[in-house]
Scaffold this motif. Sequence first.
Motif, PDB file in Angstrom:
ATOM      1  N   LYS A 277      66.811  26.096  27.048  1.00  0.00           N
ATOM      2  CA  LYS A 277      67.352  26.653  28.032  1.00  0.00           C
ATOM      3  C   LYS A 277      67.038  28.130  27.976  1.00  0.00           C
ATOM      4  CE  LYS A 277      69.275  23.484  30.437  1.00  0.00           C
ATOM      5  NZ  LYS A 277      68.283  22.271  29.855  1.00  0.00           N
ATOM      6  N   ASP A 278      66.959  28.653  26.937  1.00  0.00           N
ATOM      7  CA  ASP A 278      66.595  30.237  27.055  1.00  0.00           C
ATOM      8  C   ASP A 278      65.210  30.369  27.655  1.00  0.00           C
ATOM      9  OD1 ASP A 278      65.570  28.811  24.592  1.00  0.00           O
ATOM     10  OD2 ASP A 278      65.136  30.768  23.731  1.00  0.00           O
ATOM     11  N   HIS A 279      64.489  29.376  27.992  1.00  0.00           N
ATOM     12  CA  HIS A 279      63.463  29.688  28.863  1.00  0.00           C
ATOM     13  C   HIS A 279      63.075  28.776  30.090  1.00  0.00           C
ATOM     14  CE1 HIS A 279      61.118  31.214  25.254  1.00  0.00           C
ATOM     15  NE2 HIS A 279      62.029  30.319  24.379  1.00  0.00           N
ATOM     16  N   THR A 280      64.239  28.182  30.592  1.00  0.00           N
ATOM     17  CA  THR A 280      64.437  27.613  31.829  1.00  0.00           C
ATOM     18  C   THR A 280      65.611  27.789  32.425  1.00  0.00           C
ATOM     19  OG1 THR A 280      65.161  25.604  30.829  1.00  0.00           O
ATOM     20  CG2 THR A 280      62.866  25.766  30.864  1.00  0.00           C
ATOM     21  N   GLY A 281      66.495  28.118  31.967  1.00  0.00           N
ATOM     22  CA  GLY A 281      68.000  28.242  32.405  1.00  0.00           C
ATOM     23  C   GLY A 281      68.008  29.056  33.946  1.00  0.00           C
ATOM     24  N   GLY A 282      67.156  29.832  34.135  1.00  0.00           N
ATOM     25  CA  GLY A 282      67.218  30.585  35.371  1.00  0.00           C
ATOM     26  C   GLY A 282      66.529  30.238  36.334  1.00  0.00           C
ATOM     27  N   LEU A 283      65.778  28.996  36.439  1.00  0.00           N
ATOM     28  CA  LEU A 283      65.053  28.533  37.511  1.00  0.00           C
ATOM     29  C   LEU A 283      65.693  28.443  38.623  1.00  0.00           C
ATOM     30  CD1 LEU A 283      62.772  25.936  35.713  1.00  0.00           C
ATOM     31  CD2 LEU A 283      62.391  28.216  36.885  1.00  0.00           C
ATOM     32  N   ASP A 284      66.868  28.172  38.935  1.00  0.00           N
ATOM     33  CA  ASP A 284      67.814  28.292  40.302  1.00  0.00           C
ATOM     34  C   ASP A 284      67.599  29.376  40.959  1.00  0.00           C
ATOM     35  OD1 ASP A 284      69.971  26.405  41.881  1.00  0.00           O
ATOM     36  OD2 ASP A 284      70.491  28.837  41.913  1.00  0.00           O
ATOM     37  N   ASP A 285      67.104  30.553  40.252  1.00  0.00           N
ATOM     38  CA  ASP A 285      67.161  31.737  40.918  1.00  0.00           C
ATOM     39  C   ASP A 285      65.873  31.993  41.624  1.00  0.00           C
ATOM     40  OD1 ASP A 285      69.722  32.868  40.586  1.00  0.00           O
ATOM     41  OD2 ASP A 285      69.405  33.275  38.710  1.00  0.00           O
ATOM     42  N   VAL A 286      64.865  31.054  41.586  1.00  0.00           N
ATOM     43  CA  VAL A 286      63.397  31.214  42.237  1.00  0.00           C
ATOM     44  C   VAL A 286      63.936  31.186  43.727  1.00  0.00           C
ATOM     45  CG1 VAL A 286      62.436  30.210  40.206  1.00  0.00           C
ATOM     46  CG2 VAL A 286      63.165  28.858  42.209  1.00  0.00           C
ATOM     47  N   ARG A 287      65.017  30.304  44.047  1.00  0.00           N
ATOM     48  CA  ARG A 287      65.373  30.332  45.698  1.00  0.00           C
ATOM     49  C   ARG A 287      65.221  31.668  46.379  1.00  0.00           C
ATOM     50  NH1 ARG A 287      71.502  29.875  46.055  1.00  0.00           N
ATOM     51  NH2 ARG A 287      72.195  30.156  43.987  1.00  0.00           N
ATOM     52  N   ALA A 288      65.556  32.838  45.689  1.00  0.00           N
ATOM     53  CA  ALA A 288      65.620  34.176  46.177  1.00  0.00           C
ATOM     54  C   ALA A 288      64.092  34.565  46.813  1.00  0.00           C
ATOM     55  CB  ALA A 288      65.898  34.968  45.460  1.00  0.00           C
ATOM     56  N   PHE A 289      63.097  33.889  45.946  1.00  0.00           N
ATOM     57  CA  PHE A 289      61.837  34.150  46.276  1.00  0.00           C
ATOM     58  C   PHE A 289      61.175  33.237  47.448  1.00  0.00           C
ATOM     59  CE2 PHE A 289      61.626  35.700  42.008  1.00  0.00           C
ATOM     60  CZ  PHE A 289      60.815  36.869  42.071  1.00  0.00           C
ATOM     61  N   ASN A 290      62.005  32.203  47.503  1.00  0.00           N
ATOM     62  CA  ASN A 290      61.709  31.075  48.592  1.00  0.00           C
ATOM     63  C   ASN A 290      62.262  31.855  50.032  1.00  0.00           C
ATOM     64  OD1 ASN A 290      63.313  28.380  46.744  1.00  0.00           O
ATOM     65  ND2 ASN A 290      61.166  29.056  46.712  1.00  0.00           N
ATOM     66  N   PHE A 291      63.260  32.535  50.083  1.00  0.00           N
ATOM     67  CA  PHE A 291      63.877  33.125  51.336  1.00  0.00           C
ATOM     68  C   PHE A 291      63.824  34.344  51.578  1.00  0.00           C
ATOM     69  CE2 PHE A 291      65.921  28.941  50.061  1.00  0.00           C
ATOM     70  CZ  PHE A 291      65.655  28.205  50.954  1.00  0.00           C
ATOM     71  N   VAL A 292      62.826  35.143  50.686  1.00  0.00           N
ATOM     72  CA  VAL A 292      62.820  36.658  50.700  1.00  0.00           C
ATOM     73  C   VAL A 292      62.180  37.077  52.200  1.00  0.00           C
ATOM     74  CG1 VAL A 292      60.751  36.950  49.962  1.00  0.00           C
ATOM     75  CG2 VAL A 292      62.170  38.803  49.855  1.00  0.00           C
ATOM     76  N   ASP A 293      61.401  36.055  52.852  1.00  0.00           N
ATOM     77  CA  ASP A 293      60.685  36.412  54.213  1.00  0.00           C
ATOM     78  C   ASP A 293      61.161  35.491  55.283  1.00  0.00           C
ATOM     79  OD1 ASP A 293      59.248  38.581  53.396  1.00  0.00           O
ATOM     80  OD2 ASP A 293      57.623  37.076  52.564  1.00  0.00           O
ATOM     81  N   TYR A 294      62.550  34.946  55.137  1.00  0.00           N
ATOM     82  CA  TYR A 294      63.341  33.911  56.121  1.00  0.00           C
ATOM     83  C   TYR A 294      64.004  34.530  56.779  1.00  0.00           C
ATOM     84  CZ  TYR A 294      65.910  29.881  57.465  1.00  0.00           C
ATOM     85  OH  TYR A 294      66.160  28.963  58.245  1.00  0.00           O
ATOM     86  N   PRO A 295      63.940  34.056  58.227  1.00  0.00           N
ATOM     87  CA  PRO A 295      62.674  33.507  58.841  1.00  0.00           C
ATOM     88  C   PRO A 295      61.685  34.416  59.102  1.00  0.00           C
ATOM     89  CG  PRO A 295      64.431  34.126  60.330  1.00  0.00           C
ATOM     90  CD  PRO A 295      64.785  34.669  59.246  1.00  0.00           C
ATOM     91  N   PRO A 296      60.405  33.826  59.615  1.00  0.00           N
ATOM     92  CA  PRO A 296      60.036  32.252  59.527  1.00  0.00           C
ATOM     93  C   PRO A 296      59.596  31.602  58.331  1.00  0.00           C
ATOM     94  CG  PRO A 296      58.472  33.557  60.323  1.00  0.00           C
ATOM     95  CD  PRO A 296      59.394  34.615  59.922  1.00  0.00           C
ATOM     96  N   THR A 297      59.267  32.397  57.393  1.00  0.00           N
ATOM     97  CA  THR A 297      58.381  31.792  56.008  1.00  0.00           C
ATOM     98  C   THR A 297      59.449  31.427  54.893  1.00  0.00           C
ATOM     99  OG1 THR A 297      56.642  33.113  56.770  1.00  0.00           O
ATOM    100  CG2 THR A 297      56.643  32.163  54.434  1.00  0.00           C
ATOM    101  N   VAL A 298      59.158  30.355  54.447  1.00  0.00           N
ATOM    102  CA  VAL A 298      59.627  29.925  53.042  1.00  0.00           C
ATOM    103  C   VAL A 298      58.685  29.666  52.238  1.00  0.00           C
ATOM    104  CG1 VAL A 298      60.957  27.805  51.914  1.00  0.00           C
ATOM    105  CG2 VAL A 298      61.645  28.570  54.120  1.00  0.00           C
ATOM    106  N   HIS A 299      58.749  30.506  51.064  1.00  0.00           N
ATOM    107  CA  HIS A 299      57.545  30.390  50.070  1.00  0.00           C
ATOM    108  C   HIS A 299      58.138  29.656  48.787  1.00  0.00           C
ATOM    109  CE1 HIS A 299      55.891  34.058  51.811  1.00  0.00           C
ATOM    110  NE2 HIS A 299      56.902  34.542  51.554  1.00  0.00           N
ATOM    111  N   ARG A 300      57.231  28.411  48.769  1.00  0.00           N
ATOM    112  CA  ARG A 300      57.744  27.407  47.627  1.00  0.00           C
ATOM    113  C   ARG A 300      57.131  28.219  46.279  1.00  0.00           C
ATOM    114  NH1 ARG A 300      59.051  22.124  48.889  1.00  0.00           N
ATOM    115  NH2 ARG A 300      58.219  21.388  47.068  1.00  0.00           N
ATOM    116  N   VAL A 301      57.909  27.838  45.095  1.00  0.00           N
ATOM    117  CA  VAL A 301      57.325  28.303  43.836  1.00  0.00           C
ATOM    118  C   VAL A 301      56.831  27.419  43.231  1.00  0.00           C
ATOM    119  CG1 VAL A 301      57.965  29.565  41.797  1.00  0.00           C
ATOM    120  CG2 VAL A 301      59.225  30.474  44.064  1.00  0.00           C
ATOM    121  N   ASP A 302      55.520  27.881  42.785  1.00  0.00           N
ATOM    122  CA  ASP A 302      54.860  26.675  41.789  1.00  0.00           C
ATOM    123  C   ASP A 302      55.157  26.974  40.324  1.00  0.00           C
ATOM    124  OD1 ASP A 302      52.896  25.317  43.618  1.00  0.00           O
ATOM    125  OD2 ASP A 302      52.336  27.425  44.120  1.00  0.00           O
ATOM    126  N   ILE A 303      55.502  25.727  39.811  1.00  0.00           N
ATOM    127  CA  ILE A 303      55.955  25.826  38.292  1.00  0.00           C
ATOM    128  C   ILE A 303      54.972  25.099  37.529  1.00  0.00           C
ATOM    129  CG2 ILE A 303      57.750  25.285  36.494  1.00  0.00           C
ATOM    130  CD1 ILE A 303      59.782  25.925  38.976  1.00  0.00           C
TER     131      ILE A 303
END
Length: 261
Positions: A77-103
């Motif tokens: 968890k000390d290496h994966t526990g923050g993955l929910d927060d990638v959604r901020a990068f998904n929607f930083v340019d929304y609309p119209p773009t949604v950036h999926r994050v590659d893991i």
Amino acid sequence: MKLTFLGTGTSQGVPVIGCRCEVCTSRDPHDNRLRTSAMVETRGVRLVIDAGPDFRCQMLRVGVRHIDAILLTHEHKDHTGGLDDVRAFNFVDYPPTVHRVDIYAAAAAAAVVRKDFDYAFEQNKYRGVPEIELHEIDPARPFEVGGVEVLPVSGRHSERFAVTGYRIGPLAYLTDFKMIADAEIEKLRGVDVLVVNALRFRKHDSHFNVEEALELIRRVGPREAFLTHMSHEIGLHAATDAALPEGVHLAYDGLQIDMNE
């Protein structure tokens, strides 16, 4: 190439909640350590290694609006526990773009991501969940992110857990290693900068201590080496760093290293 240490602390971070030791009460900012993570920027590609519970804070500190991928070393968890927060990068340019994050992760870590963040992989997702593209890697084979080759380096966190380090050109980054085979050490030959975990001076069942980390550094022979994933038992940054061999340093949060490719 630029390496930024986003966090250099162990699973509890430093200071540790409730602890009154000289490190946890130090006023030196070098002794304050978020959970271990790093960012590598090269040839227009920005990679983050691990996204623990401090991921949001770390991203706000460096002020980036886009990342190309997250490389996971293992499933803890000390290496994966923050993955929910990638959604901020998904929607930083929304609309119209949604950036999926590659893991990118080896099989065991990928399985835990699917389990712990199952809502990100459902067919009928609710609004605002992380948009993740999960890639299961073979630790025996290199892969590419945006044209940048990444070479996995396999090790053992313990008998129970595997861990994956990464070599990216002149840089090799290993954390949470306790064992590494000779064949994997050969993958590290010729690196300019080696980052390796060193929990404390006393031995530990599932992490290199300082002596073990220094032995690996001697075997690899990088131009410079940096210790990371340190507990409050590592001692005060100023004193411990000064006592290390030439070319070996304690990393600290926010440290940036530039390398020629």
